[in-house]
Scaffold this motif. Structure first.
Motif, short mmCIF file in Angstrom:
data_model
loop_
_atom_site.label_atom_id
_atom_site.label_comp_id
_atom_site.label_asym_id
_atom_site.label_seq_id
_atom_site.Cartn_x
_atom_site.Cartn_y
_atom_site.Cartn_z
N GLY A 74 0.86 -1.46 0.00
CA GLY A 74 0.13 0.10 0.28
C GLY A 74 1.01 1.26 0.05
N ALA A 75 1.67 0.83 0.09
CA ALA A 75 3.37 2.04 -0.20
C ALA A 75 3.56 2.74 -0.79
CB ALA A 75 3.43 2.12 1.53
N ILE A 76 3.21 1.32 -2.23
CA ILE A 76 3.91 1.70 -3.11
C ILE A 76 3.27 2.24 -4.39
CG2 ILE A 76 5.92 0.90 -4.88
CD1 ILE A 76 7.04 -1.12 -2.96
N PRO A 77 3.22 3.75 -5.03
CA PRO A 77 2.84 4.12 -5.93
C PRO A 77 2.53 2.73 -6.99
CG PRO A 77 4.43 5.71 -5.68
CD PRO A 77 5.11 4.30 -4.74
N GLU A 78 1.70 2.60 -7.83
CA GLU A 78 0.89 1.53 -8.80
C GLU A 78 1.56 2.11 -9.92
OE1 GLU A 78 -3.49 1.09 -11.47
OE2 GLU A 78 -2.84 1.97 -9.36
N GLY A 79 2.82 3.02 -10.03
CA GLY A 79 3.34 3.33 -11.52
C GLY A 79 4.37 2.52 -11.54
N THR A 80 5.00 2.37 -9.88
CA THR A 80 6.67 1.58 -9.54
C THR A 80 6.66 -0.11 -9.28
OG1 THR A 80 6.92 2.76 -7.36
CG2 THR A 80 7.71 3.98 -9.18
N ILE A 81 5.20 -0.05 -8.52
CA ILE A 81 4.94 -1.15 -8.15
C ILE A 81 5.87 -2.57 -8.33
CG2 ILE A 81 3.08 -1.46 -8.32
CD1 ILE A 81 2.61 -2.65 -5.67
N ASP A 82 5.61 -2.78 -10.24
CA ASP A 82 6.11 -3.42 -11.12
C ASP A 82 7.26 -4.26 -11.08
OD1 ASP A 82 3.99 -4.98 -10.96
OD2 ASP A 82 3.63 -3.98 -13.29
N SER A 83 8.09 -2.66 -11.09
CA SER A 83 9.19 -2.51 -11.26
C SER A 83 10.15 -2.83 -9.80
CB SER A 83 10.20 -0.61 -11.17
OG SER A 83 11.47 -0.95 -10.73
N GLU A 84 9.59 -3.08 -8.88
CA GLU A 84 10.12 -3.03 -7.33
C GLU A 84 10.00 -4.40 -6.96
OE1 GLU A 84 10.41 -0.99 -4.90
OE2 GLU A 84 10.98 0.74 -6.21
N THR A 111 12.62 -15.91 1.54
CA THR A 111 10.78 -15.21 2.10
C THR A 111 10.02 -13.78 1.62
OG1 THR A 111 10.97 -16.82 4.19
CG2 THR A 111 8.75 -15.36 3.92
N VAL A 112 9.51 -13.90 1.23
CA VAL A 112 9.23 -12.81 0.69
C VAL A 112 7.19 -12.35 1.49
CG1 VAL A 112 7.68 -10.60 -1.15
CG2 VAL A 112 9.96 -12.35 -1.32
N PHE A 113 7.65 -11.09 2.01
CA PHE A 113 6.03 -10.83 3.25
C PHE A 113 4.97 -10.22 1.86
CE2 PHE A 113 4.58 -7.56 6.53
CZ PHE A 113 3.16 -8.68 6.47
N LEU A 114 4.51 -9.75 1.71
CA LEU A 114 3.33 -8.68 1.20
C LEU A 114 2.29 -8.23 1.83
CD1 LEU A 114 3.15 -10.81 -2.89
CD2 LEU A 114 5.04 -8.73 -1.53
N ASP A 115 2.93 -7.29 2.92
CA ASP A 115 1.73 -6.88 3.11
C ASP A 115 1.05 -5.67 2.70
OD1 ASP A 115 0.41 -5.95 6.09
OD2 ASP A 115 1.85 -4.73 6.80
N GLU A 116 -0.06 -5.56 3.30
CA GLU A 116 -1.01 -5.07 2.33
C GLU A 116 -1.64 -5.45 1.33
OE1 GLU A 116 -1.66 -0.60 2.82
OE2 GLU A 116 -0.44 -0.81 4.44
N VAL A 117 -1.39 -6.83 1.49
CA VAL A 117 -1.73 -6.95 -0.64
C VAL A 117 -3.21 -7.10 -0.92
CG1 VAL A 117 -2.57 -9.41 0.17
CG2 VAL A 117 -1.27 -9.32 -1.29
N GLY A 118 -3.82 -6.63 -0.42
CA GLY A 118 -5.15 -6.25 -1.11
C GLY A 118 -4.80 -5.00 -1.73
N GLU A 119 -4.29 -3.84 -1.56
CA GLU A 119 -4.07 -2.60 -2.23
C GLU A 119 -3.16 -2.71 -3.55
OE1 GLU A 119 -4.51 0.43 -1.27
OE2 GLU A 119 -5.59 -0.81 0.74
N LEU A 120 -2.95 -4.31 -3.82
CA LEU A 120 -1.89 -4.49 -5.39
C LEU A 120 -2.61 -3.92 -6.99
CD1 LEU A 120 -0.03 -7.67 -4.77
CD2 LEU A 120 1.44 -5.22 -5.23
N PRO A 121 -2.33 -3.91 -6.83
CA PRO A 121 -3.53 -2.87 -8.81
C PRO A 121 -3.66 -4.68 -9.90
CG PRO A 121 -1.41 -1.80 -8.50
CD PRO A 121 -1.75 -2.53 -7.38
N ILE A 122 -4.75 -4.82 -9.65
CA ILE A 122 -5.15 -5.84 -10.49
C ILE A 122 -3.85 -6.31 -12.31
CG2 ILE A 122 -5.96 -6.75 -12.61
CD1 ILE A 122 -7.63 -6.64 -9.53
N PRO A 123 -3.00 -5.46 -12.62
CA PRO A 123 -2.32 -5.93 -13.11
C PRO A 123 -0.70 -6.76 -12.26
CG PRO A 123 -2.73 -4.21 -14.21
CD PRO A 123 -3.74 -3.95 -12.74
N THR A 124 -0.90 -6.15 -11.59
CA THR A 124 0.46 -7.03 -10.97
C THR A 124 -0.41 -8.06 -9.70
OG1 THR A 124 1.38 -4.19 -10.04
CG2 THR A 124 2.56 -6.51 -8.73
N GLN A 125 -1.49 -8.19 -9.71
CA GLN A 125 -1.90 -9.22 -8.59
C GLN A 125 -1.52 -10.81 -9.94
OE1 GLN A 125 -5.65 -9.21 -7.61
NE2 GLN A 125 -5.47 -6.68 -6.92
N ALA A 126 -2.08 -10.62 -11.59
CA ALA A 126 -1.47 -11.34 -13.01
C ALA A 126 -0.06 -12.00 -12.37
CB ALA A 126 -1.71 -10.80 -13.99
#
Length: 391
Positions: A74-84, A111-126
């Motif tokens: 939830g803290a990473i802007p949608e435009g850069t989350i795929d890059s992160e 291990t990768v912990f994805l906090d606030e995973v419900g905030e991921l954009p749909i394309p990133t979810q795929a």
């Protein structure tokens, strides 16, 4: 239910306070699933301490010597989350001056912990679903398929089942993440743990600031346990520290404690109580506070105009507590009324914009610090900055 003997050492190691059956059950499940390389979904309200459980799982798994990376989605802007998450190739977008490894590549074997995973954009979810299914991913701007061997632990305070129904979360991803669910109980369902946590936080605060620890009178203990704690453990810690710093009296009564519990102040601020006819909803407690302040300001402005009309232009107008303007004449009344109208034109958005601007100034433009100061996610702050043209 019989709790494993390993639970108590885990509590001591990770600083977990409490003995409620629901909490013990959550810890037991975390320990059981740790050696098995399965995806885990941790759910619970904000402030219950979900971020501790992925560390317990990682440290008790065969991956404990590998990388552990926690990502706040939830803290990473949608435009850069795929890059992160997945990395990018040089030149793949403006500002991509060099190749970059994403978290899934860096955490290979860990291990990768994805906090606030419900905030991921749909394309990133795929993209995330592909990692879970095949261990494969593609960097932004690349066509080369890479492999990674990571364990994913996710957490959310969002109802993902409802999010799936609303089309905001992929159903197939939900089932992949929810291989082993762990539910963290809210604090109100752990009444016997509330006093334990209070004493711990009070003791820590006393030690940190070198002052005597505060103690609760019996009526205060009962009040503490009857409060619903919407902010859970985080709220309890905040209130305990606030009382420790502010109150000179180290023996805390219910009367003192009541001043620090927001829901106990409904008589003072009745607007906080939602009636059946009031269909207005609030997005956060902060907005409720804004609305209280605006309602109070409007009442004061209405009172000024009413008194002015009754007195026929000879009235003292309060501008601050214990401070008054000189008596005004009827000729000056239009000026006062104009000022009052101008004050009433302030909106919730105006105050929100000003608070964000000042927070950014206080932290020299550092958005992460400003977001923490405002108690909102970085993604929300980015959206508000864009909305209010505060770039």
């Amino acid at each position: 239910m019989v709790i494993k003997a390993e639970v108590q050492p885990i509590k001591q190691r990770f600083g977990i306070i409490g003995n409620s059956p629901a909490l013990n059950r959550a810890l037991d499940v975390a320990l059981q699933v740790a050696p098995a390389d399965l995806s885990v979904l941790i759910t619970g309200e904000s402030g219950v301490g979900k971020e501790t459980f992925p560390q317990i799982i990682h440290q008790n798994s065969p991956r404990k010597h590998g990388q552990y990376i926690a990502v706040n989605c939830g803290a990473i802007p949608e435009g850069t989350i795929d890059s992160e998450l997945f990395g990018h190739e040089k030149g793949s977008f403006t500002g991509a001056l060099a190749d970059r490894k994403g978290y899934f590549e860096v955490a290979d074997g860990g291990t990768v912990f994805l906090d606030e995973v419900g905030e991921l954009p749909i394309p990133t979810q795929a993209r995330l679903l592909r990692v879970l299914e095949t261990g494969e991913f593609i960097k932004v701007g690349s066509s080369k398929v890479l492999k990674t061997n990571v364990r994913i632990v996710a957490a959310t305070n969002v109802n993902l089942v409802q999010a799936v129904r609303n089309g905001k979360f992929r159903e197939d991803l939900y089932y992949r993440l929810n291989t082993v669910p762990i539910q963290i109980p809210p604090l109100r369902e752990r009444p016997d743990d509330i006093l334990l946590l209070f004493r711990k936080f009070a003791s820590d605060c006393a030690e940190k600031y070198r002052m005597p620890s505060i103690h609760l009178e019996e009526d205060a203990r009962q009040l503490l346990m009857s409060y619903r704690w919407p902010g859970n453990v985080r709220e309890l810690k905040n209130i305990t520290e606030r009382i420790s710093i502010i109150e000179e009296n180290r023996d805390i009564t219910a009367e003192i404690l009541r001043e620090y519990l927001p829901d106990m102040n409904v008589e003072k601020y009745p607007v906080l109580v939602k009636s059946d006819t009031d269909q207005k909803t609030f997005n956060s407690e902060r907005e409720i506070l804004y609305q209280v302040l605006f309602d109070m300001k409007k009442d004061v402005n209405d009172l000024k105009k009413l008194v002015h009309d009754i007195m026929g232009g000879n009235v003292q107008v309060p501008v601050a507590e214990d401070t008054y303007l000189r008596p005004h004449t009827i000729e000056e009344a239009p000026i006062l009324e104009a000022e009052a109208v101008e004050e009433e034109t302030l909106s919730l958005e105006d105050v929100e914009r000003e608070m964000i601007r000042k927070a950014l100034e206080r932290h020299n433009g550092r958005r992460k610090n400003a977001a923490a100061d405002l108690k909102i996610s970085e993604r929300t702050l980015y959206r508000k900055i864009k909305e209010y043209n505060l770039e």
